[in-house]
Design a protein around this motif. Sequence first.
Motif: not given
Length: 286
Positions: A121, A166-169, A181-182, A187, A214, A216, A227
């Motif tokens: 990110v 693993n990045f989500t935002f 991230y996860v 989370a 996860t 979001y 989130v």
Amino acid sequence: LTITGTSIVPGTAATATLGGTLTFFDDLIAVAGQGWVTSYRRNGGCGLRALTITGTAAAVGAESLTGGDATLGYPTVLFDMTGGKVVSVDYSTLINIQLRTVTGTTLTAGTGATLVGTPMVVRQLASGRLAIAHTPASNLATGSIVSVAGTVASTSSAATGPSSANFTFGHVVGNQMLFGYVAGNSAYIDAVTDNAGTAVAGTQITRLSGTAFTPYLIGADATSVTVLVQPGAATSATGYILRIGLNGNNPRVLAGRYVNADLFADGGVTKPNITALNTVFKDPLP
């Protein structure tokens, strides 16, 4: 195109021949006092070109390759660093940070930088510097700050969390970036702060470990994010909605509530261990 009322009049187009078949246009940004820079992927590499408009005539400059790998599916994103400087960020075997000085349709390469890590990110902070969340060879979630001085780009990094993220935002709050991230089945929400070009790691918030959760991003404002922390589809666990801000360099839970609280009715699900809440959790939802 010149637009007058309801009339659109085409000007003089500019063309350029690529060294390979175009696969994607990735980004287009304005560069104050110069024009625009665009990024794209083609067979053979990731490219940049400068564009200008004079009167009704467009012009396009020569290609400048970034070194990114166009076959991996990750875009080349662009950031205006002011003073006619543009930074591109893409990915090959490394996170590839390139600096170009823009003069009309000419791009002049400066000294770039690289970061070890997997796709990431990246956001531009209020300071003008970039914040990047990535997972380097150490496998620890890391926040990095990218600075530009003259024609040289440099980085500062600080490990923030556990391995294999693993990045989500990512969301900018002033000179800080909140990111989610996860890692494993857990989370996390974390932050990196730009302290005059030095990366300062926050202390991550951990929520809902052990059941494939996860985070979001479902809302944001100038000081916080909202989130949804969602369990995996195959689980019967409850999720959360959290509003998260910052306390100094650290993310802080401002408010939150359980979702799908009816899952607790038969006593078959244990509420996850939630620590260090700053306000009362509301459970169940009305």
